[in-house]
Scaffold this active site. Structure first.
Site, PDB file in Angstrom:
ATOM      1  CB  THR A 163       0.682   3.040   9.045  1.00  0.00           C
ATOM      2  OG1 THR A 163       0.979   2.280   7.269  1.00  0.00           O
ATOM      3  CG2 THR A 163       0.578   4.530   8.634  1.00  0.00           C
ATOM      4  NE  ARG A 191      -0.518   3.014  -1.988  1.00  0.00           N
ATOM      5  CZ  ARG A 191      -0.401   2.666  -1.105  1.00  0.00           C
ATOM      6  NH1 ARG A 191       0.056   3.341  -0.563  1.00  0.00           N
ATOM      7  NH2 ARG A 191      -1.897   2.408  -0.798  1.00  0.00           N
ATOM      8  CB  VAL A 192       0.229   8.423  -3.555  1.00  0.00           C
ATOM      9  CG1 VAL A 192       0.012   9.501  -1.608  1.00  0.00           C
ATOM     10  CG2 VAL A 192       1.584   9.024  -3.845  1.00  0.00           C
ATOM     11  CG  ASP A 194      -5.035   5.911   4.068  1.00  0.00           C
ATOM     12  OD1 ASP A 194      -3.858   4.862   3.323  1.00  0.00           O
ATOM     13  OD2 ASP A 194      -5.064   5.627   4.841  1.00  0.00           O
ATOM     14  CB  THR A 214      -3.267   1.998  10.074  1.00  0.00           C
ATOM     15  OG1 THR A 214      -2.597   1.117   9.109  1.00  0.00           O
ATOM     16  CG2 THR A 214      -4.370   1.762  11.455  1.00  0.00           C
ATOM     17  N   GLY A 217      -4.667   1.474   1.520  1.00  0.00           N
ATOM     18  CA  GLY A 217      -4.586   2.811   1.311  1.00  0.00           C
ATOM     19  C   GLY A 217      -6.194   3.081   0.082  1.00  0.00           C
TER      20      GLY A 217
HETATM   21  N1  GLY Z   1      -2.688   3.606   4.551  1.00  0.00           N
HETATM   22  C1  GLY Z   1      -1.067   2.821   4.763  1.00  0.00           C
HETATM   23  C2  GLY Z   1      -0.604   3.153   2.764  1.00  0.00           C
HETATM   24  O1  GLY Z   1      -1.410   2.468   2.040  1.00  0.00           O
HETATM   25  O2  GLY Z   1      -0.224   3.346   2.877  1.00  0.00           O
END
Ligand code: GLY
Ligand code: GLY
Length: 259
Positions: A163, A191-192, A194, A214, A217
């Site tokens: 990320t 899926r989303v 953070d 990063t 998430g």
């Molecule tokens: N930190 C990136 C994610 O989990 O989508």
């Protein structure tokens, strides 16, 4: 006046022990180039929002990182991208989640902030907004890294950590933070993480700090990491380091990620 600061990250993942030196050097060169793009903007009196967007655009266009081109794969072998941006001067923010055809998700996140009354667009509505606002559209296959894809087909693993994020403080005292990602390898479609969530993966407040996270998430969402770092500074008088140590080393399991 005259002072500025910029910090970037290209993910919290580590290099596998057998990584060639040449590949490590490519990452270092790319991060240096990204930093220079931001420094040039800020040194010439540009704003932190411009610096953060342009730095992240560069990293999104760079196949080495898990954002934009080079993004990791969903369980279906496709790409769903997340990004967010926030300004510390007024807490204005914009974000997109699960976009599939937007070449530079961070630029669409900025447009959400500047051109709409909303903060977060997701899925088809976000892709459609990008078309409507005239950002560059690409086929989903544009994001494929063919080497990464071959590895994904073979073993279903690829390095996960790349990320990207940037925090900048411009000469006018304004902080901007931004984050862009392809998410987690083999995430379930829809899926989303953070990264598009203000308060979890991104936060900025001129009274305190800017944060781009990063890592895993889900843990950053559950622990409201980015906002809590700022809140510990604002409400409890912690230094930035104390606040980060508290959230990253005390609240999260080891190896969750970084900011
Ligand atoms: N930190 C990136 C994610 O989990 O989508
Ligand atoms: N609080 C409900 C909404 O903003 O949609």
């Amino acid at each position: 006046m005259g002072k500025y600061t910029i910090v970037i990250h290209g993910g919290a993942g580590d290099f596998p022990k057998d990584s060639p030196e040449e590949l490590k050097q490519q990452y270092i060169n790319s991060l240096t180039e990204a930093l220079n793009i931001g420094k040039n903007i800020l040194a010439n009196g540009g704003t932190s929002i411009d610096a953060v967007e342009k730095v992240i655009n560069y990293l999104e266009n760079n196949i080495l990182f898990n954002s934009g081109r080079g993004a990791v794969f969903t369980l279906e072998g496709k790409h769903e991208l997340d990004a967010s941006i926030m300004q510390g001067k007024d807490l204005s923010s914009g974000a997109v989640a699960g976009v599939t055809i937007i070449k530079n998700p961070i630029s669409l996140a900025r447009l959400v902030m500047e051109k709409t009354p909303h903060v977060l667009f997701a899925g088809k509505g976000a892709d459609d907004l990008g078309i409507q606002l005239g950002v560059e559209i690409v086929p989903n296959s544009y994001f494929h890294d063919s080497t990464g894809y071959q590895k994904w087909l073979k073993s279903n693993i690829k390095q996960q950590g790349e990320t990207v994020g940037c925090v900048a403080l411009d000469q006018y005292g304004n902080i901007t933070a931004g984050t862009s990602t392809g998410g987690r390898q083999n995430k379930m479609p829809g899926r989303v993480g953070d990264s598009p969530l203000i308060n979890a993966g991104t936060y900025a407040n001129n009274n305190t700090c800017g944060v781009s996270a990063t890592g895993i998430g889900e843990l950053f969402i559950r622990n409201t990491i980015a906002f809590n770092i700022s809140a510990l500074m604002e409400y409890k008088g912690y230094t930035l380091k104390q606040a980060c140590d508290e959230m990253i080393y005390k609240r999260l399991p080891e190896g969750s990620g970084g900011v």
